[in-house]
Design a protein around this motif. Sequence first.
Motif, PDB file in Angstrom:
ATOM      1  N   ALA A  89       0.993  -1.294   0.105  1.00 57.27           N
ATOM      2  CA  ALA A  89      -0.051  -0.025  -0.136  1.00 57.27           C
ATOM      3  C   ALA A  89       0.756   1.348  -0.085  1.00 57.27           C
ATOM      4  O   ALA A  89       0.513   2.157  -0.651  1.00 57.27           O
ATOM      5  CB  ALA A  89      -0.779  -0.031   1.215  1.00 57.27           C
ATOM      6  N   ALA A  90       2.041   1.333   0.682  1.00 57.41           N
ATOM      7  CA  ALA A  90       2.986   2.452   0.597  1.00 57.41           C
ATOM      8  C   ALA A  90       3.475   2.464  -0.633  1.00 57.41           C
ATOM      9  O   ALA A  90       3.650   3.703  -1.174  1.00 57.41           O
ATOM     10  CB  ALA A  90       3.922   2.015   1.772  1.00 57.41           C
ATOM     11  N   ARG A  91       3.918   1.465  -1.215  1.00 56.94           N
ATOM     12  CA  ARG A  91       4.381   1.691  -2.480  1.00 56.94           C
ATOM     13  C   ARG A  91       3.668   2.194  -3.623  1.00 56.94           C
ATOM     14  O   ARG A  91       3.886   3.074  -4.545  1.00 56.94           O
ATOM     15  CB  ARG A  91       5.279   0.439  -3.224  1.00 56.94           C
ATOM     16  CG  ARG A  91       6.402  -0.132  -2.452  1.00 56.94           C
ATOM     17  CD  ARG A  91       7.052  -1.293  -3.210  1.00 56.94           C
ATOM     18  NE  ARG A  91       6.183  -2.416  -2.785  1.00 56.94           N
ATOM     19  CZ  ARG A  91       6.295  -3.215  -1.942  1.00 56.94           C
ATOM     20  NH1 ARG A  91       7.269  -3.372  -0.972  1.00 56.94           N
ATOM     21  NH2 ARG A  91       5.598  -4.693  -2.022  1.00 56.94           N
ATOM     22  N   LEU A  92       2.219   1.680  -3.630  1.00 54.14           N
ATOM     23  CA  LEU A  92       1.072   2.284  -4.485  1.00 54.14           C
ATOM     24  C   LEU A  92       0.946   3.571  -4.360  1.00 54.14           C
ATOM     25  O   LEU A  92       0.817   4.514  -5.398  1.00 54.14           O
ATOM     26  CB  LEU A  92      -0.066   1.378  -4.342  1.00 54.14           C
ATOM     27  CG  LEU A  92      -1.204   1.744  -5.095  1.00 54.14           C
ATOM     28  CD1 LEU A  92      -1.094   1.751  -6.350  1.00 54.14           C
ATOM     29  CD2 LEU A  92      -2.356   1.132  -4.642  1.00 54.14           C
ATOM     30  N   LEU A  93       0.996   4.093  -2.996  1.00 51.17           N
ATOM     31  CA  LEU A  93       0.847   5.631  -2.787  1.00 51.17           C
ATOM     32  C   LEU A  93       1.860   6.205  -3.162  1.00 51.17           C
ATOM     33  O   LEU A  93       1.621   7.454  -3.698  1.00 51.17           O
ATOM     34  CB  LEU A  93       0.495   5.763  -1.311  1.00 51.17           C
ATOM     35  CG  LEU A  93       0.480   7.038  -0.789  1.00 51.17           C
ATOM     36  CD1 LEU A  93      -0.839   7.768  -1.548  1.00 51.17           C
ATOM     37  CD2 LEU A  93      -0.169   7.171   0.687  1.00 51.17           C
ATOM     38  N   GLN A  94       2.813   5.774  -3.091  1.00 52.25           N
ATOM     39  CA  GLN A  94       4.297   6.358  -3.308  1.00 52.25           C
ATOM     40  C   GLN A  94       4.373   6.721  -5.149  1.00 52.25           C
ATOM     41  O   GLN A  94       4.350   7.774  -5.652  1.00 52.25           O
ATOM     42  CB  GLN A  94       5.621   5.569  -3.255  1.00 52.25           C
ATOM     43  CG  GLN A  94       6.823   6.330  -3.652  1.00 52.25           C
ATOM     44  CD  GLN A  94       7.955   5.443  -3.306  1.00 52.25           C
ATOM     45  OE1 GLN A  94       7.888   4.205  -3.324  1.00 52.25           O
ATOM     46  NE2 GLN A  94       9.223   6.144  -3.561  1.00 52.25           N
ATOM     47  N   ARG A  95       3.674   5.783  -5.688  1.00 54.09           N
ATOM     48  CA  ARG A  95       3.641   6.037  -7.336  1.00 54.09           C
ATOM     49  C   ARG A  95       2.497   6.818  -7.555  1.00 54.09           C
ATOM     50  O   ARG A  95       2.747   7.776  -8.605  1.00 54.09           O
ATOM     51  CB  ARG A  95       3.335   4.682  -7.755  1.00 54.09           C
ATOM     52  CG  ARG A  95       4.448   3.449  -7.849  1.00 54.09           C
ATOM     53  CD  ARG A  95       4.103   2.245  -8.868  1.00 54.09           C
ATOM     54  NE  ARG A  95       3.061   1.679  -8.299  1.00 54.09           N
ATOM     55  CZ  ARG A  95       2.987   0.515  -7.513  1.00 54.09           C
ATOM     56  NH1 ARG A  95       4.113   0.253  -7.126  1.00 54.09           N
ATOM     57  NH2 ARG A  95       1.777  -0.108  -7.212  1.00 54.09           N
ATOM     58  N   LYS A  96       1.588   6.957  -7.070  1.00 55.96           N
ATOM     59  CA  LYS A  96       0.439   7.754  -7.155  1.00 55.96           C
ATOM     60  C   LYS A  96       0.909   9.345  -7.072  1.00 55.96           C
ATOM     61  O   LYS A  96       0.687  10.240  -7.334  1.00 55.96           O
ATOM     62  CB  LYS A  96      -0.802   7.567  -6.310  1.00 55.96           C
ATOM     63  CG  LYS A  96      -1.450   6.188  -6.988  1.00 55.96           C
ATOM     64  CD  LYS A  96      -2.607   5.942  -5.825  1.00 55.96           C
ATOM     65  CE  LYS A  96      -3.540   4.688  -6.686  1.00 55.96           C
ATOM     66  NZ  LYS A  96      -4.663   4.295  -5.725  1.00 55.96           N
ATOM     67  N   VAL A  97       1.666   9.573  -5.834  1.00 56.36           N
ATOM     68  CA  VAL A  97       2.002  10.681  -5.353  1.00 56.36           C
ATOM     69  C   VAL A  97       3.419  11.362  -6.547  1.00 56.36           C
ATOM     70  O   VAL A  97       3.061  12.334  -6.899  1.00 56.36           O
ATOM     71  CB  VAL A  97       2.808  10.715  -3.971  1.00 56.36           C
ATOM     72  CG1 VAL A  97       3.623  11.907  -3.708  1.00 56.36           C
ATOM     73  CG2 VAL A  97       1.894  10.648  -2.839  1.00 56.36           C
ATOM     74  N   GLU A  98       4.018  10.287  -6.909  1.00 56.59           N
ATOM     75  CA  GLU A  98       5.104  10.692  -8.001  1.00 56.59           C
ATOM     76  C   GLU A  98       4.682  10.968  -9.221  1.00 56.59           C
ATOM     77  O   GLU A  98       5.168  11.783  -9.933  1.00 56.59           O
ATOM     78  CB  GLU A  98       6.143   9.514  -7.967  1.00 56.59           C
ATOM     79  CG  GLU A  98       6.889   9.365  -6.639  1.00 56.59           C
ATOM     80  CD  GLU A  98       8.140   8.453  -6.527  1.00 56.59           C
ATOM     81  OE1 GLU A  98       8.003   7.363  -7.552  1.00 56.59           O
ATOM     82  OE2 GLU A  98       9.042   8.251  -5.806  1.00 56.59           O
ATOM     83  N   GLN A  99       3.394  10.321  -9.556  1.00 53.46           N
ATOM     84  CA  GLN A  99       2.550  10.622 -10.543  1.00 53.46           C
ATOM     85  C   GLN A  99       2.151  12.052 -10.802  1.00 53.46           C
ATOM     86  O   GLN A  99       1.802  12.535 -12.010  1.00 53.46           O
ATOM     87  CB  GLN A  99       1.333   9.691 -10.960  1.00 53.46           C
ATOM     88  CG  GLN A  99       1.942   8.307 -11.237  1.00 53.46           C
ATOM     89  CD  GLN A  99       0.802   7.073 -11.510  1.00 53.46           C
ATOM     90  OE1 GLN A  99      -0.354   7.685 -11.268  1.00 53.46           O
ATOM     91  NE2 GLN A  99       1.215   5.944 -11.804  1.00 53.46           N
ATOM     92  N   LEU A 100       2.063  12.438  -9.606  1.00 56.31           N
ATOM     93  CA  LEU A 100       1.564  13.846  -9.501  1.00 56.31           C
ATOM     94  C   LEU A 100       2.699  14.921  -9.824  1.00 56.31           C
ATOM     95  O   LEU A 100       2.633  16.213  -9.567  1.00 56.31           O
ATOM     96  CB  LEU A 100       0.888  14.312  -8.141  1.00 56.31           C
ATOM     97  CG  LEU A 100      -0.591  13.743  -8.048  1.00 56.31           C
ATOM     98  CD1 LEU A 100      -1.179  13.904  -6.472  1.00 56.31           C
ATOM     99  CD2 LEU A 100      -1.444  14.048  -9.022  1.00 56.31           C
ATOM    100  N   GLY A 101       3.983  14.545  -9.684  1.00 58.44           N
ATOM    101  CA  GLY A 101       5.068  15.429  -9.705  1.00 58.44           C
ATOM    102  C   GLY A 101       5.872  15.517  -8.593  1.00 58.44           C
ATOM    103  O   GLY A 101       6.682  16.545  -8.700  1.00 58.44           O
ATOM    104  N   TYR A 102       5.738  14.840  -7.652  1.00 57.33           N
ATOM    105  CA  TYR A 102       6.389  14.989  -6.207  1.00 57.33           C
ATOM    106  C   TYR A 102       7.106  13.778  -6.066  1.00 57.33           C
ATOM    107  O   TYR A 102       6.870  12.498  -6.407  1.00 57.33           O
ATOM    108  CB  TYR A 102       5.342  15.323  -5.064  1.00 57.33           C
ATOM    109  CG  TYR A 102       4.195  16.533  -5.486  1.00 57.33           C
ATOM    110  CD1 TYR A 102       4.742  17.737  -5.244  1.00 57.33           C
ATOM    111  CD2 TYR A 102       3.128  16.097  -5.702  1.00 57.33           C
ATOM    112  CE1 TYR A 102       4.042  18.968  -5.367  1.00 57.33           C
ATOM    113  CE2 TYR A 102       2.249  17.190  -5.978  1.00 57.33           C
ATOM    114  CZ  TYR A 102       2.757  18.614  -5.882  1.00 57.33           C
ATOM    115  OH  TYR A 102       1.694  19.800  -6.144  1.00 57.33           O
TER     116      TYR A 102
END
Length: 250
Positions: A12-25
């Motif tokens: 779940a942490a890695r999935l959230l990380q990918r979603k955050v990074e897709q926003l450019g962060y």
Amino acid sequence: MQIIIIEDEKPAARLLQRKVEQLGYQVSKMLHSVEESILWFSANAHPDLIFLDIQLSDGLSFEIFEKVKVQSAIIFTTAYDEYALRAFKLNSIDYLLKPIDEEELKTAVDKFQLQHAKNESLSLNFEQIRSMFAPKEKIYKSRFTVKIGLQLKIIDIEDIECFFSENKGTYIHTFDNRDYLIDTPLEVLEEELNCKKWFRISRKFIVPITCVKEIVVYSNSRLKIILPTYKVEEVIVSREKVSDFKNWMA
């Protein structure tokens, strides 16, 4: 902007990380427990933003902030129902309900960016939030309504000597030596009565501790209970219940 994720479920942490990074962060750190987080916060500069799961493997995440003074904005990531989450807004806390929706994630981060640009701080009342997740004091049954002909009678729990089952029916036996049929089976009554005061001694009886006048050793390692007025048949603690009954009485 420095972002960290505190989440005990690594996928779940890695999935959230990918979603955050897709926003450019960029996510600079992922932590997975209360203990690990306390150690990290004690040795590192606090981030701008924390994505924080409420329940971690070794406790509630609020315990982190009993040891560390919060210097970061927080967005909760949680599976809790909406009714509790609405209270977070009273503390200017944003939240994401799992599974996290990408659009809601973007809205939450945009909200943080807007507050950050205005130099607004988030006021977090962790004790108030913690209380929402503390076990609620259970409300036990205090009275019963029984039908007598065309009338209804209210019987207070203090007037009941025992509950018993007979011929697929459940009955209240009162101190005035009367029986009343009720609709609630013993299995349900077990959940509705205060377990500190009431004990199901067998498939047939539930008795209160205040009414146990005398206990007699009975055959086959069982116990016989003497109640004040109920004399229709012997009130026996079943063999498999004897140990728990003794502990309850103690």
